[in-house]
Motif scaffolding. Structure first.
Motif, short mmCIF file in Angstrom:
data_model
loop_
_atom_site.label_atom_id
_atom_site.label_comp_id
_atom_site.label_asym_id
_atom_site.label_seq_id
_atom_site.Cartn_x
_atom_site.Cartn_y
_atom_site.Cartn_z
N THR A 115 36.09 42.96 42.77
CA THR A 115 36.21 42.88 41.31
C THR A 115 36.65 41.49 40.88
N LEU A 116 37.65 40.94 41.56
CA LEU A 116 38.14 39.60 41.23
C LEU A 116 37.07 38.55 41.47
N LEU A 117 36.37 38.64 42.59
CA LEU A 117 35.34 37.65 42.91
C LEU A 117 34.16 37.74 41.93
N THR A 118 33.78 38.96 41.57
CA THR A 118 32.69 39.15 40.61
C THR A 118 33.05 38.58 39.25
N ALA A 119 34.26 38.88 38.80
CA ALA A 119 34.72 38.37 37.51
C ALA A 119 34.79 36.85 37.50
N THR A 120 35.21 36.27 38.62
CA THR A 120 35.29 34.82 38.73
C THR A 120 33.90 34.20 38.59
N THR A 121 32.95 34.73 39.32
CA THR A 121 31.59 34.20 39.29
C THR A 121 30.99 34.28 37.90
N ASN A 135 33.24 26.37 30.12
CA ASN A 135 33.05 24.95 30.43
C ASN A 135 34.28 24.31 31.05
N GLN A 136 35.17 25.13 31.61
CA GLN A 136 36.36 24.60 32.26
C GLN A 136 36.46 25.17 33.67
N PRO A 137 37.08 24.43 34.58
CA PRO A 137 37.29 24.97 35.94
C PRO A 137 38.20 26.20 35.91
N LEU A 138 38.04 27.03 36.91
CA LEU A 138 38.85 28.24 37.06
C LEU A 138 39.62 28.18 38.37
N ILE A 139 40.75 28.86 38.38
CA ILE A 139 41.49 29.12 39.61
C ILE A 139 41.75 30.62 39.64
N THR A 140 41.22 31.30 40.64
CA THR A 140 41.48 32.73 40.76
C THR A 140 41.81 33.08 42.20
N MET A 141 42.59 34.14 42.35
CA MET A 141 42.88 34.61 43.69
C MET A 141 43.29 36.07 43.66
N SER A 142 42.94 36.74 44.72
CA SER A 142 43.41 38.08 45.00
C SER A 142 44.50 37.92 46.05
N MET A 143 45.69 38.45 45.77
CA MET A 143 46.86 38.16 46.59
C MET A 143 46.99 39.11 47.79
N GLY A 144 47.99 38.83 48.64
CA GLY A 144 48.25 39.65 49.79
C GLY A 144 47.22 39.47 50.89
N ASP A 145 47.37 40.24 51.97
CA ASP A 145 46.45 40.12 53.09
C ASP A 145 45.03 40.51 52.70
N LEU A 146 44.88 41.56 51.90
CA LEU A 146 43.55 41.98 51.48
C LEU A 146 42.80 40.87 50.76
N GLY A 147 43.54 40.08 50.01
CA GLY A 147 42.90 39.08 49.17
C GLY A 147 42.72 37.72 49.80
N LYS A 148 43.11 37.56 51.06
CA LYS A 148 43.03 36.23 51.68
C LYS A 148 41.63 35.64 51.63
#
Length: 254
Positions: free
Chosen positions: A186-192, A199-212
């Motif tokens: 979900t996080l990766l899809t939303a980021t893409t 028109n601006q850069p993004l920083i996104t991450m899914s936390m914890g071991d699952l999100g590495k």
């Protein structure tokens, strides 16, 4: 590969090529901060994030300014991001809006930082005002939101990131907590999708071991900066700098 606008941060450019790597400083005293910085500069990350909510002197404008200026000298040409993370978004110190904005203004007045983290969900008028002051000082605004409990729906993540850009953010950042693999997707899809529409850069991450996986795949999905560790971590799932560098190299797009 996602095409998006770029933002200059001292000697690096966010939004082009491999994600840049930031390393946190979490010292409680000026001496600890200096010691951590001296160690970090030897491994040359792209960005240092000074987590001032860990600093015992953060509410003293004089101490904050002096320590920030000393840190700036130690870092040399390494870009500095200064962040006060409130308790509600995973930080170390509870602070009402008035105190939060006062600390942020002190940082800007100290002329030591290249970028300032501004949390999205404070008083909107005050957020806009702080963005304006930062831009007058040529300081980059990384606007952020952190959810340590869950991963919101993809459309909600997109809405929050887009809203940050509309409020004047130079870079929009969101970190979420996954409970299963679908949350990471979900996080990766939303980021893409968001990277393709703003028109601006993004920083996104899914936390914890699952999100590495989200911390190493930013070049593919559209996240311009990732966070590593040299010593203490500032969020769950951060990867040691040496390992992360190699992983980003292995996944680079030609």
């Amino acid at each position: 590969m996602i095409n998006q606008a770029t933002v200059k941060l001292r000697n690096i450019t966010l939004g082009v090529g491999r994600p840049k790597i930031a390393v946190p400083i979490t010292g409680k005293t000026a001496d600890e901060i200096g010691e951590q910085a001296q160690k970090i500069v030897t491994v040359k990350p792209d960005v240092v994030e000074w987590r001032i909510d860990y600093f015992d002197g953060v509410l003293d404008a004089g101490q904050l300014t002096q320590t920030g200026q000393q840190l700036r000298q130690i870092l040399g040409d390494i870009a500095l991001l200064t962040t006060f993370r409130t308790k509600g978004e995973g930080g170390e110190l509870e602070l009402a809006d008035d105190g939060y904005f006062k600390v942020c203004e002190t940082v800007l007045q100290g002329h030591f930082t290249d970028a300032l983290d501004v949390e999205r969900f404070h008083d909107e008028t005050a957020v806009k005002g702080l963005v304006g002051v930062a831009h007058e000082e040529n300081v980059v605004i990384i606007m952020s939101n952190h959810d340590f409990d869950k991963t919101p729906a993809a459309d909600e993540i997109q809405s929050r990131l887009t809203g940050m850009v509309e409020l004047g953010a130079d870079v929009a950042k969101m970190a979420v907590m996954p409970h299963n693999a679908n949350d990471v997707l979900t996080l990766l899809t939303a980021t893409t999708k968001t990277a393709a529409s703003v028109n601006q850069p993004l920083i996104t991450m899914s936390m914890g071991d699952l999100g590495k996986v989200s911390r190493i795949a930013g070049e593919t999905f559209g996240s311009a900066l990732t966070f590593a560790t040299v010593g203490a971590a500032s969020a769950p799932g951060q990867i040691p700098l040496q390992n992360l560098r190699q992983e980003l190299e292995d996944l680079k797009l030609n």
